[in-house]
Design an enzyme around this catalytic site. Structure first.
Site, PDB file in Angstrom:
ATOM      1  N   LYS A  69      82.869  15.637  46.540  1.00 34.77           N
ATOM      2  CA  LYS A  69      80.821  15.441  45.278  1.00 34.77           C
ATOM      3  C   LYS A  69      80.236  16.837  45.713  1.00 34.77           C
ATOM      4  O   LYS A  69      79.735  17.051  44.597  1.00 34.77           O
ATOM      5  CB  LYS A  69      79.870  14.222  46.142  1.00 34.77           C
ATOM      6  CG  LYS A  69      80.669  13.255  45.973  1.00 34.77           C
ATOM      7  CD  LYS A  69      79.932  12.137  45.912  1.00 34.77           C
ATOM      8  CE  LYS A  69      80.755  10.822  45.408  1.00 34.77           C
ATOM      9  NZ  LYS A  69      79.949   9.314  46.031  1.00 34.77           N
ATOM     10  N   LYS A  99      91.246   8.112  42.824  1.00 32.10           N
ATOM     11  CA  LYS A  99      90.426   7.340  42.119  1.00 32.10           C
ATOM     12  C   LYS A  99      89.698   6.769  41.179  1.00 32.10           C
ATOM     13  O   LYS A  99      89.710   7.096  40.758  1.00 32.10           O
ATOM     14  CB  LYS A  99      89.617   6.847  43.925  1.00 32.10           C
ATOM     15  CG  LYS A  99      88.866   5.558  44.061  1.00 32.10           C
ATOM     16  CD  LYS A  99      87.885   5.736  45.530  1.00 32.10           C
ATOM     17  CE  LYS A  99      86.782   6.251  44.068  1.00 32.10           C
ATOM     18  NZ  LYS A  99      85.191   6.160  45.098  1.00 32.10           N
ATOM     19  N   LYS A 122      83.444   5.162  39.217  1.00 34.67           N
ATOM     20  CA  LYS A 122      82.816   4.427  38.564  1.00 34.67           C
ATOM     21  C   LYS A 122      81.920   6.038  37.818  1.00 34.67           C
ATOM     22  O   LYS A 122      81.616   6.262  36.422  1.00 34.67           O
ATOM     23  CB  LYS A 122      81.417   3.452  38.774  1.00 34.67           C
ATOM     24  CG  LYS A 122      80.974   3.350  39.577  1.00 34.67           C
ATOM     25  CD  LYS A 122      79.671   3.163  39.928  1.00 34.67           C
ATOM     26  CE  LYS A 122      79.959   1.840  40.837  1.00 34.67           C
ATOM     27  NZ  LYS A 122      79.455   2.373  42.290  1.00 34.67           N
TER      28      LYS A 122
HETATM   29  P1  TYM Z   1      80.172   2.367  45.805  1.00 34.22           P
HETATM   30  O1  TYM Z   1      79.746   1.299  44.862  1.00 34.22           O
HETATM   31  O2  TYM Z   1      81.070   3.567  45.211  1.00 34.22           O
HETATM   32  O3  TYM Z   1      81.820   0.936  45.877  1.00 34.22           O
HETATM   33  C1  TYM Z   1      81.501  -0.019  46.369  1.00 34.22           C
HETATM   34  C2  TYM Z   1      83.378  -1.270  46.656  1.00 34.22           C
HETATM   35  O4  TYM Z   1      83.927  -0.811  45.547  1.00 34.22           O
HETATM   36  C3  TYM Z   1      84.649   0.145  46.195  1.00 34.22           C
HETATM   37  N1  TYM Z   1      85.973   0.652  45.693  1.00 34.22           N
HETATM   38  C4  TYM Z   1      86.918   0.647  45.309  1.00 34.22           C
HETATM   39  N2  TYM Z   1      88.028  -0.515  45.871  1.00 34.22           N
HETATM   40  C5  TYM Z   1      89.314  -0.277  45.228  1.00 34.22           C
HETATM   41  N3  TYM Z   1      89.673   1.446  44.234  1.00 34.22           N
HETATM   42  C6  TYM Z   1      88.487   1.654  44.002  1.00 34.22           C
HETATM   43  N4  TYM Z   1      89.354   2.844  43.065  1.00 34.22           N
HETATM   44  C7  TYM Z   1      87.159   1.724  44.215  1.00 34.22           C
HETATM   45  N5  TYM Z   1      86.439   2.185  44.076  1.00 34.22           N
HETATM   46  C8  TYM Z   1      85.075   1.250  44.786  1.00 34.22           C
HETATM   47  C9  TYM Z   1      84.460   0.736  47.174  1.00 34.22           C
HETATM   48  O5  TYM Z   1      85.232   0.935  48.603  1.00 34.22           O
HETATM   49  C10 TYM Z   1      83.579  -0.531  47.525  1.00 34.22           C
HETATM   50  O6  TYM Z   1      83.096  -1.266  49.111  1.00 34.22           O
HETATM   51  N6  TYM Z   1      79.138   4.218  49.781  1.00 34.22           N
HETATM   52  C11 TYM Z   1      79.690   3.073  49.884  1.00 34.22           C
HETATM   53  C12 TYM Z   1      78.359   1.900  48.956  1.00 34.22           C
HETATM   54  C13 TYM Z   1      77.655   1.709  50.306  1.00 34.22           C
HETATM   55  C14 TYM Z   1      77.856   0.769  50.828  1.00 34.22           C
HETATM   56  C15 TYM Z   1      76.727   0.840  52.067  1.00 34.22           C
HETATM   57  C16 TYM Z   1      79.391   0.044  51.767  1.00 34.22           C
HETATM   58  C17 TYM Z   1      76.313   1.874  51.032  1.00 34.22           C
HETATM   59  N7  TYM Z   1      75.785   1.449  51.817  1.00 34.22           N
HETATM   60  C18 TYM Z   1      76.739  -0.762  53.386  1.00 34.22           C
HETATM   61  C19 TYM Z   1      79.311  -1.168  52.536  1.00 34.22           C
HETATM   62  C20 TYM Z   1      78.119  -1.134  53.178  1.00 34.22           C
HETATM   63  C21 TYM Z   1      80.103   2.392  48.129  1.00 34.22           C
HETATM   64  O7  TYM Z   1      79.877   4.143  47.406  1.00 34.22           O
HETATM   65  O8  TYM Z   1      80.345   2.476  47.218  1.00 34.22           O
END
Ligand code: TYM
Length: 340
Positions: free
Chosen positions: A112, A197, A200
């Site tokens: 990023k 991947k 979003k």
């Molecule tokens: P985020 O918002 O990017 O994604 C939320 C969840 O969706 C999963 N995910 C995917 N799984 C499969 N294929 C994909 N293409 C895909 N894109 C996203 C992510 O693995 C995630 O589980 N850092 C985290 C948010 C966060 C968090 C936390 C998560 C902040 N604090 C504490 C767990 C615990 C994030 O950016 O998720």
């Protein structure tokens, strides 16, 4: 009872990747078998260039979608990160335990920050410290398990390292959590770039299925998915990333429709379809059906914003009460004078 924490970041509209990799499992499995908290981690959305109005709208939408996907406030705690001060409070202490080198090694930071610099923008300091805030999110609740997609594995490893280091240095304070991943669709790939991947915040939406995409949009995106050379429909992620991604999505959809179990097997679908077109059509149909009830429920909930607000208010109260004792303990253990 096992304590579970996970979250989703409102940097864009939620995608099929978010749903298959995380949210669906929270709704179908995690909330019933554990003491679970699910959070819209809005502070994390401020780590990149952001439009305040958009973050606000996306936060509300993400919370509504979590409920539409089946999170039941009677079973679990659904809340917004910025409503609970304990996250930011603990994050600072953990910054005093983390090293800048380990932050700079995080893959997501490298990717990023490089993208941001290419655009000529500046990199926010919070992008570097993001995994520390994520550690605070998890450790504040003494969570044992963190159900996430594949891309979060490295972050959760860091959370474990920080918890262990804090405990060793200052005395036992934190539960050391572990990541759990779905058996299938742990990394849903972009339909146009099956080596990346499905994320979003990608610039082009053509390869991303959003949870709120209309059925004809979903169909179009899947029918136009990039495929691979050859004609055989076999599961081979290395040599056939496009087809394997579709098989993985289809297997994940079938797992939910047939049994609700986490069992879909993309390899078992190898050879079932004789053409790429047939696979695309079946996948498109399956995704449309998968999303239909979520979209329907989302529409109903949108008509009742007071209900969603009430859920988030009660969720934040519960979350605060759960986090407070651990964060207070961390403040004492690290050597800060408690208020009189
Ligand atoms: P985020 O918002 O990017 O994604 C939320 C969840 O969706 C999963 N995910 C995917 N799984 C499969 N294929 C994909 N293409 C895909 N894109 C996203 C992510 O693995 C995630 O589980 N850092 C985290 C948010 C966060 C968090 C936390 C998560 C902040 N604090 C504490 C767990 C615990 C994030 O950016 O998720």
């Amino acid at each position: 009872m096992t304590r579970v924490f996970s979250g989703v970041k409102p940097t864009g509209h939620l995608t099929l990747g978010n749903y298959l990799g995380a949210v669906r499992r929270w709704a179908q499995v995690d909330q019933y078998r554990s003491d679970a908290l699910f959070c819209v981690v809005d502070l994390h959305a401020l780590t990149v260039d952001h439009d305040p109005g958009r973050v606000l709208r996306l936060s509300r939408q993400a919370a509504t979608l979590l409920l539409a996907a089946g999170l039941d406030p009677e079973q679990c705690t659904v809340f917004v990160q910025s409503h609970v001060d304990e996250h930011a409070r603990l994050s600072y202490l953990l910054e005093c335990v983390a090293n800048d080198g380990e932050m700079r090694r995080m893959i997501q930071y490298k990717e990023k920050s490089a993208r941001e610099r290419e655009r000529g923008g500046s990199v926010r300091l919070s992008l570097l410290t993001y995994p520390v805030l994520m550690a605070a999110d998890i450790l504040a609740y003494a969570a044992d398990e963190v159900p996430v997609g594949d891309d979060q594995t490295q972050h959760v490893e860091l959370v474990r390292d920080l918890a262990v280091r804090f405990n060793q240095r200052y005395g036992h304070t934190f539960v050391v959590p572990r990541a759990t991943r779905p058996k299938v669709a742990a990394r849903v790939m972009d339909l146009q770039q099956p080596m990346s991947k499905m994320g979003k915040s990608h610039e082009s939406a053509a390869g991303i299925v959003y949870l709120l995409d209309e059925p004809d949009v979903v169909r179009k995106k899947i029918m136009r998915a990039v495929t691979d050379s050859g004609q055989e429909v076999v599961y081979d992620p290395e040599n056939k990333p496009g087809i394997s991604n579709l098989l993985e999505i289809l297997a994940a959809c079938e797992a939910v429709q047939n049994s609700g179990a986490q069992s879909g097997n993309p390899e078992a679908l190898s050879g079932v379809h004789t053409t790429y077109g047939a696979l695309k059509k079946d996948t498109a149909d399956a995704v449309v059906e998968l999303l239909r009830p979520v979209q329907q429920r989302h529409k109903e909930l949108m008509a009742d914003p007071a209900y969603v607000e009430g859920v988030l208010r009660r969720g934040a109260e519960k979350a605060r009460a759960m986090a407070r004792p651990t964060v207070d303990a961390a403040y004492r253990t690290i050597g800060l004078l408690p208020p009189a």
